[in-house]
Every structure is written in C-alpha cells, then in structure tokens.
Design an enzyme around this catalytic site. Sequence first.
Site, PDB file in Angstrom:
ATOM      1  N   HIS A 248      -1.916   2.155 -12.279  1.00  0.00           N
ATOM      2  CA  HIS A 248      -2.175   3.565 -11.970  1.00  0.00           C
ATOM      3  C   HIS A 248      -2.224   3.837 -10.465  1.00  0.00           C
ATOM      4  O   HIS A 248      -2.140   4.990 -10.048  1.00  0.00           O
ATOM      5  CB  HIS A 248      -3.472   4.038 -12.655  1.00  0.00           C
ATOM      6  CG  HIS A 248      -4.736   3.549 -12.017  1.00  0.00           C
ATOM      7  ND1 HIS A 248      -5.454   2.477 -12.513  1.00  0.00           N
ATOM      8  CD2 HIS A 248      -5.429   3.985 -10.938  1.00  0.00           C
ATOM      9  CE1 HIS A 248      -6.534   2.298 -11.779  1.00  0.00           C
ATOM     10  NE2 HIS A 248      -6.535   3.191 -10.803  1.00  0.00           N
TER      11      HIS A 248
ATOM     12  N   ASP B  82      -2.560  -1.866 -17.355  1.00  0.00           N
ATOM     13  CA  ASP B  82      -2.870  -1.352 -16.025  1.00  0.00           C
ATOM     14  C   ASP B  82      -2.681  -2.385 -14.915  1.00  0.00           C
ATOM     15  O   ASP B  82      -3.527  -2.530 -14.031  1.00  0.00           O
ATOM     16  CB  ASP B  82      -4.294  -0.800 -15.989  1.00  0.00           C
ATOM     17  CG  ASP B  82      -4.507   0.158 -14.810  1.00  0.00           C
ATOM     18  OD1 ASP B  82      -3.505   0.627 -14.240  1.00  0.00           O
ATOM     19  OD2 ASP B  82      -5.675   0.402 -14.446  1.00  0.00           O
TER      20      ASP B  82
ATOM     21  N   SER C 140      -9.615   0.553  -6.733  1.00  0.00           N
ATOM     22  CA  SER C 140      -8.747   0.138  -7.832  1.00  0.00           C
ATOM     23  C   SER C 140      -7.666  -0.828  -7.355  1.00  0.00           C
ATOM     24  O   SER C 140      -6.988  -0.579  -6.357  1.00  0.00           O
ATOM     25  CB  SER C 140      -8.082   1.361  -8.467  1.00  0.00           C
ATOM     26  OG  SER C 140      -9.013   2.155  -9.136  1.00  0.00           O
TER      27      SER C 140
END
Length: 461
Positions: free
Chosen positions: A163, A193, A269
Amino acid sequence: MDYYNNNQNETGTGGFQNDPFSSNTPFFPGDIDPLHNEEMPNGPKKRKPMSKKTKGTLKIVALCLVCALAGGLVANPLYSAITGSGSTTIYTGNRTPTQVDTASVNTEEELTMAEIYAKYVNSCVGITVDIVSTNIFGQTVTGAAAGSGFVITEDGYILTNYHVIDGASSIKVTFVDGTEYDATYIGGEEANDIAVIKIDATGLTPVVIGSSSDMLVGEEVTTIGNPLGELTFSQTSGIISALNRTVTMSDGRQMNMIQTDCAINSGNSGGPLFNNHGEVIGIVSAKYSSASSSSSSTSVEGLGFAIPMDDVADMVSQLVSNGYVSGQPILGVSVNRNEISQEAQAYGVPAGAEILVVTPGLCGEEAGLQAGDIVTQINDTTVSNGSDLINAVANYSPGDTVTLTVYRNGETLTLQVTLDESTPETEAQQEQAQQSYEEQQQQQSQTQQQGSSWPFGNYGY
C-alpha cells in the site's frame, strides 16, 4: 611540651578548619606555625585556650558538614564534586559512555536498542512516491505519499508494504546519510501487503531476516521508520503484545499479524520490526485507530501491527527472483468491498459480494460471471460481502474448481469456475479492466453533474 596537629589547613575562602592543635600529631622545633606562617625554632607559639562553648560549637559545625558531604557522596556514587567559593557544590557525572560495536553482526547475542540502531539504520530507507490519478471531473491530479522500507540484498532490493507504493508513478528512496535513489517497482502481493522495489546500487548493508515463529509475547522489539513522512529515521521500541492476531484491514481483508505497542504512525508502514538480536521478524504495516474522528471518541494508543516474516518470506524470495508470487489464485473479477445496502436487501436482494468488473479472457468470464452478479456462496462458505469472497478465494490454489452461488436479476444460479494463477500478465489484464471501469464511472459522474445543473433537476420535461 608536645603539640599535635591534624594536618588540615585553613582554606582562606570562607571555609572551616579544625583546630590545628586539637589532634595528636606532634610539632617539633623548626616546623612552620600553621596559624602565623613562620618558623618555630623553639616549637609552636602558645595561644589562648578556647572556651568549652567555642570548642563545642566548632565540633558541631564540623560534624554537620562531614555528614552532609558523606550523605551526598553516598547518594550519588557516580558523581564527583567540584567545590566553588563558599558552600556551593556542583556535581558532574563521570559515567563511562556506552560503546556501540558495529564491527560485526552476531545474532546469537542480544543487542541493546542503541546497538540495533547503529548497526541497521543504514539498512533502513524512507520512501516517497508520486501518485497520479484522475478526479471525477476528468482532471489529472498528482498527490504524494510517504512510507518506510529496508534493504534485503546488497545489490539494491528493498522490501516495503504494497500500500506504500500502490498507484505510484514514481518512487524515491532516501538513506540516512541523505543519499537518494530512483526506485523501480519489481513486484508485489496486494493480499499480503508486500512489495519489492529496486535501486541501482551495490555494496549495501542488508538486514538479517529472523523467524517470527520463534518470538514470544513480552519480548522486546524495535522499529526504525519515518513517522509522518517527516521525522526521518526515528526509532521506537516496545514489546510483542500478541501473536497470530487476526486483523481486519480498512479494505476488509483479514490478515495474520504481530501486535506490538511500539509507537507506529503514518509513514512507519513498510519499516522493519527487529527483535532484540537485531533480526527482522516483521514488517510494520498498520496501526489500530478509533472508528470515528469525533473528539469524544475513545483515544487508541499502543496498538500497532506487523506482518510476520515467516508468513511472507517465501513470497519475498519469489518477488526478487520472478517479479511475482507463483501459486496465488485469482477469480478474474473485481468486487465491491462494501456490503449490499439495507435498502437493496429490503427489496429482496441478498447479502453477498457484488461483482463490478469481469476481466476479459480470464476464468470469471469463461465461467459466465457478469458485472452486477452477487456471489452469495463459494463451495460451502457463505459470502456476505466482497472481502469474504477475496479471503475465501485465497484459500484455494490455481487450477482448483470452485462452485459459486450467484444472484442475478431475481434468480439464483450455480456456476463452476476453475481458478487462474496470478502472474504479471493476468495482473496487467486485471488492471486494464479496472482502469476502463474507473474511466466509465468518471464519465458517468460528469454526465450526471452536467445534467443536474438545472436548479430544479432533470425530470425529462
């Protein structure tokens, strides 16, 4: 007559001294008189005896100072004293600074948080991307996003979250020394992911991959990342709060996660989660937040999540080698992740996964699926929404044949679908079909807005 001295001299700076004649050290002829600073050929001069009251006062003052000094030094064993004029004392530390050894990597020994940072901050990167999209008016809009990543090979392969780079038109990677590289997207796996990108560099310092299955709740972990995309190369630490935690992501996907109380924010992230041996045992991926932005909502802190390395290690190797993960099934359709509205269900439309796009040439089209179909069951598994269907398909393998129960225009159908494999070619087909669908939706939106420009609406008069 014999006289005695205790060897303490007058400071001359407002300090106190003990009586030079009150102890038991003998003076001899020729010594220096400590009070008059002159030679004593016949021994020290006699002085007027102190009164008992004066002696008592001096003894009490001296005792108080000795106790105060002794108490301060005992309470601060790591400090040395610097005494200025009068009675002011400043304490300075004499602790030996921590030495961080970065000469070698030995994951058999536990490392301090400082040692982990020193060894691996050069393996961590900040990632910034430009995202080009088209708004509902058909205008091209450029946005930016930021995340983190870490080097997994000496020749420039970097692991991050899918993402972080999803939809990126350009990707830049920055190291702690400020060196910046343009990166190329190699491949990714959206369902898990993860994504691999590459920069044109050699001689890099890769991280050491550890085993997430060896971890225990309560063990220390730490991460290095770029919270908010601005506070670059920040380190935060905590413990493992839970293992094998099933987490439902914002898009409805369910993932197995490591839960940690490390401070994790937007921009973290894709960063590494280290154990206390300096091994990467997870990929920082998400932070739990309250469902509402209302100021009255309960504040949520200390709930971060990371993808276990054991779950994706083989996928990462395949992405580096092939650019894609083999053995992943696809249905050849795009679905609405939202649930069927209550209004539609009130008219007899069942809950399920609404199909928005059927990719030409793939298994879904070959089986007879159509846009607008609602899948309510796959084999014996009930499907309540699009996320249920995606998660259910992931449990099968390419080549498996599944039975779909489908609602279409008031009828219930049963279709047999033999699942395709996700490859760069089939992914490209899916993306092209999805892009065509989005363009059609934008055109319809523009038409509707233009048609409703009349203040009383378009009633067909």
